[in-house]
Write an enzyme that holds these catalytic residues in place. Structure first.
Site: not given
Lengths: 596, 596
Positions: B443-444
């Site tokens: 997620e990043g």
């Protein structure tokens, strides 16, 4: 595909340019003939063996793991491990630093230390088999009877037999005073030993025809606690009079552990049922004898931390060069490609340089410690031997704990460089983290190392050993303090040195009033000590690099850039640790045990 | 045996005593009826479900993992996962925070946040299936057409269908502008989509009759880079007009990854061959639409970090209470036993308190963020909604990165408490580390979070959002600054607040001159920001505890002891980070890429 090449250039830098090892070895009679060419050749050959034989088995050994056959009570190592052992044995790697009297090659411990780093980079799980064998050799070399030495040492050095250390039991790890394994004299000089051991690395395997277990147990008349522990040789097969392999002894593997990592090394539950053993050293003196093995093993585990740090770094660099993702913040660096290699991004560099600075600092410290072993062992002047031994004792817990903490965090940073590709098995990055994770735990957890450093090595002699080390730092500071180009290194080193002296006195005062303060300070204290030692070695390395950067060899420019990174980005941890440490025991003990 | 109990007392403390949530929810029309009794009952029920249904599958799911059948291109989840999903579905857990218009129960996001923590403590791999389903729900709820909503949302909320987010491709993770998957309009409102995706969590499984993939792809006329990405619904089975399951769509799982952890969650390579899809939102606006899902997912990953932090802590405490080893430094604490429980040792307490302080601080921050979602969504005053939304945007990268960094380091500390027993599979401690390891990556990555915080959330609006948050801190400092018993918390909070303001201005000035400075500062800046936020929440928690400690409930004494530990032992990291950060880009960029 994972990559590994022995870091020969940096190893040579540390050995020749930083430590000037040949000049130091020249003063030691057994090593006086060891020249730079010999050292470089051995390192190069070892690097080839590690990269070409051991490293290709690292990932496959992790996936396959060891297999236990409950029927035969035997362990099969992963495919290729046995052939690699054969090659290792044929090339004589097991005896590099061994006593020539027992078939060893008599090379300095310094060289063995460097070889240990490479083996652990290439395949830590495999490297533990010869590592424990060498530990058993060292223990018996120091404490065995002439007969025991003549029987076992040549077999251990040749790699025909392997060794282990059997300490831990289900109810005791750190606290060996709780050992329950019993040894009963048979009257003919031998003992019958009964008990259970756990977490015995390399306790059973198929690499050698025999395994020499060094087992801690208690005699019937043993005093309570750790003063009542004796050490025994308990071979898997009883040796024949001719040194061959005789009857199967009553020591068996009852199972192996499923572990987070080092899958290729068998971690065994060992059961002894009236196993035959022979006393090593005096009754009840087993712990002292075993400490010879454990001190060597602690330095060895420090080298595991360094080895994994190095290989994790190398793989992250390779990935950061080839992976194309996003553009450099100030504009495209590779406009002809769809994106820039991620090595352009500052935070990727922060992660890479963290691992690099820890690896290179660890190498300098670790090899210096290796050289102290040689000086302590072989210098003709007793005072010099004594000082080297004292420095080695002081530095051992730092090598073990600081290098393994750094190795684990470096492996994590290196894995992070890979993004999601570091979480899957294929790139190898996640295995380094899993393997590195054990290094902060075994051979005495890093908490135990910290207590050893602060309680035994620093406070017990009222700081005498530490002052001796501090005098070396002080001498370096004075020698180079006036060089303007050394200012950026000398100033923070001298500053930390002063603060550390003050900190040590503070902790010492508090500890006299309440021993709990030692435990409350120990881990932070060790991290500060580690940074002081690293700052000292990084400043020395910077000095060499400054003197030689005119050569045009970019190695020196890289060394200086890494030194500057260390002082700017990693050393500040010491300040935070000093602040945390000063909170003292109150911040830890105020919490009632029931409130957790 | 691993243990887990929902930390209900602390959850209630945060929700009722710290956040006074019911009073805040009373101002939000959709949640005005939600009273403390309802909240507590839902938490208690969720805690039971997590402890009794999900947690017993955690270790077995890790060992068994998911299985891929290449023939059928299907994935089988570990034993028990499907039954647990059925129970989850029957109990209506999938719709807790869902819109009542589509069958949801319309409870606040705050409650869902707390439930998310518990699910991740109990079984992160399992919890990802409903987590991604909720993400798909949120994205379609915000950006779907009325028809898309009517068709998909009830199925996602009921748990009949599951969801995924399909972003990553082999050549692009962080840099989504490099996406190659193509979508061609068919003329009847649909699209034919072709391409390959990797690392698709829950991409294929046997839990539900259908899976709704949200896929990023490029239209034929798409502009270059990330401005040319569109978002599509690509269901595994095409829905029938009646909302049933129709024809199999051309999206298949081509394999699953072997990963370090979260083995119970399928990480899939997905292949689309002329798969039918429908556009969500406008053409080329896919990234903006997907960010609804990603922002929710980032908070969700923060809760994963918290959940693993909590369960790792609970297990380490249980072990530290029962494991007997060595004596307390100042003398035996349990003289009737062979040794003292290791919880008497200061350094064991340091490790436990580190995990505890990070868990409790993370809970306060995470639940506060959950409440901001509700305020941003439902407050009648637009200005209040706007401020909550701004605070949420500012805090999201901190929740994601700070809580996952802390979760990983806490899981490592907790594992260390076990010694060698933490390295083997049986005690569960090593699984928490392996599972937590992904949370700083997906997620990043946490680097991306740090760049988001400093570059987008702080500098882009010239610090406006940050000043607004700072005003809250300032107001708290002023309100309680004169209380003598708050001095030990207010002084360091105010001090760090001042330093952080100055630091932000410095970094802003440097960034204007050279954007590379943002990248060089970002990670350290986020750690400092995280500590400022934690210091703010810990000071607030200490204030509540001071006011109520007279009640005699030891909960408040424990809260105060933990607060003091946080300020004394963890907050000092901020000072080191500020020093490292000030070294700037030079310390990272001086190294030539070839020198690494």
């Amino acid at each position: 595909m994972p990559v590994y090449q022995a870091p020969l250039r940096d190893q040579q830098f540390v050995i020749h340019e930083l430590l000037d090892a040949c000049a130091q070895l020249a003063a030691l009679p057994p090593y006086a003939e060891v020249d730079a060419g010999t050292i470089d050749q051995v390192l190069e050959e070892s690097g080839k063996f590690c990269a070409e034989v051991l490293f290709p088995l690292n990932a496959s050994g992790d996936v396959e793991g060891c297999r236990y056959d409950a029927q035969a009570r035997s362990v099969t190592t992963p495919q290729g491990f046995k052939q690699a052992w054969q090659q290792f044995r044929d090339a004589g790697w097991g005896g590099v630093a061994g006593d020539p009297e027992f078939g060893g090659q008599g090379l300095p411990a310094l060289i063995h230390t460097a070889i240990g780093e490479m083996q652990c980079s290439a395949n830590q799980a495999w490297a533990m088999y010869p590592g424990l064998t060498l530990g058993a050799y060292e223990c018996l070399h120091a404490h065995g009877t002439p007969e025991q030495k003549a029987l076992y040492l040549p077999k251990l050095l040749s790699g025909e037999w392997a060794g282990t250390m059997c300490l831990t039991e289900p109810q005791c790890g750190t606290d060996l005073g709780l050992i329950k394994t019993r040894a009963v004299p048979t009257g003919d000089g031998a003992y019958k030993i009964t008990g259970s051991k756990i977490f015995i690395s390399a306790g059973e395997h198929d690499l050698t025809e025999n395994i020499v277990h060094l087992v801690l147990a208690k005699l019937p008349d043993a005093p309570e606690g750790s003063r009542g522990i004796s050490l025994f040789i308990v071979p898997k097969f009883l040796p024949t009079a001719e040194g061959g392999v005789g009857e199967r002894n009553g020591i068996f593997c009852a199972g192996i552990e499923h572990k987070m990592g080092i899958h290729g090394n068998s971690t065994c539950q060992m059961v002894m049922e009236n196993a035959t053993g022979w006393l090593v050293s005096e009754p009840h003196q087993g712990l002292a004898a075993m400490f010879v093995m454990m001190n060597g093993a602690r330095l060895g585990v420090g080298m595991q931390g360094l080895g994994l740090n190095e290989v994790a770094y190398q793989n992250a660099v390779a990935y950061a060069r080839e992976r194309l993702q996003s553009r450099a913040l100030k504009g495209a660096a590779a406009p002809d490609k769809p994106a820039d290699p991620i090595i352009v991004h500052p935070d990727v560099r922060r992660m890479l340089l963290t691992a690099r600075a820890y690896a290179e600092g660890g190498r300098a410290l670790g090899y210096w410690a290796g050289l102290q072993i040689d000086i302590a062992h072989a210098h003709p002047d007793a005072a010099v031997r004594e000082e080297a031994g004292q420095m080695l004792a002081l530095i051992t817990p730092i090598v073990k704990a600081f290098l393994t903490d750094n190795g684990l965090s470096s492996a994590i940073e290196a894995q992070q460089v890979f993004g999601g590709h570091g979480y899957i098995r294929d790139n190898g990055a996640e295995q380094y983290v899993r393997d590195a994770r054990i290094t902060t735990i075994y051979e005495g957890t890093n908490t135990i190392q910290a207590l050893d450093l602060l309680g035994r090595k620093v406070l017990r002699d009222n700081g005498a050993a530490l002052r001796r080390f501090g005098a070396k730092v002080q001498a370096f500071v004075q020698e180079h303090g006036t060089r303007e180009d050394m200012n950026e290194f000398i100033t923070p080193l001298a500053d930390l040195g002063d603060k550390f002296t003050k900190l040590t006195m503070e902790v010492g005062m508090k500890a006299m009033a309440d021993p709990t303060e030692v435990g409350a300070a120990a881990t932070d204290y060790l991290r500060v000590a580690g940074h002081l030692v690293f700052a000292y070695f990084w400043a020395q390395m910077a000095r060499v690099a400054l003197d030689r950067q005119g050569s045009g060899d970019p190695f020196y420019a890289a060394k200086l850039a890494t030194a500057r990174f260390y002082f700017a980005r990693l050393l500040p941890e010491a300040g935070a640790r000093m602040r945390a440490l000063r909170a003292g025991k109150q911040s830890l003990m105020a919490m009632d045990a029931d409130w957790f």
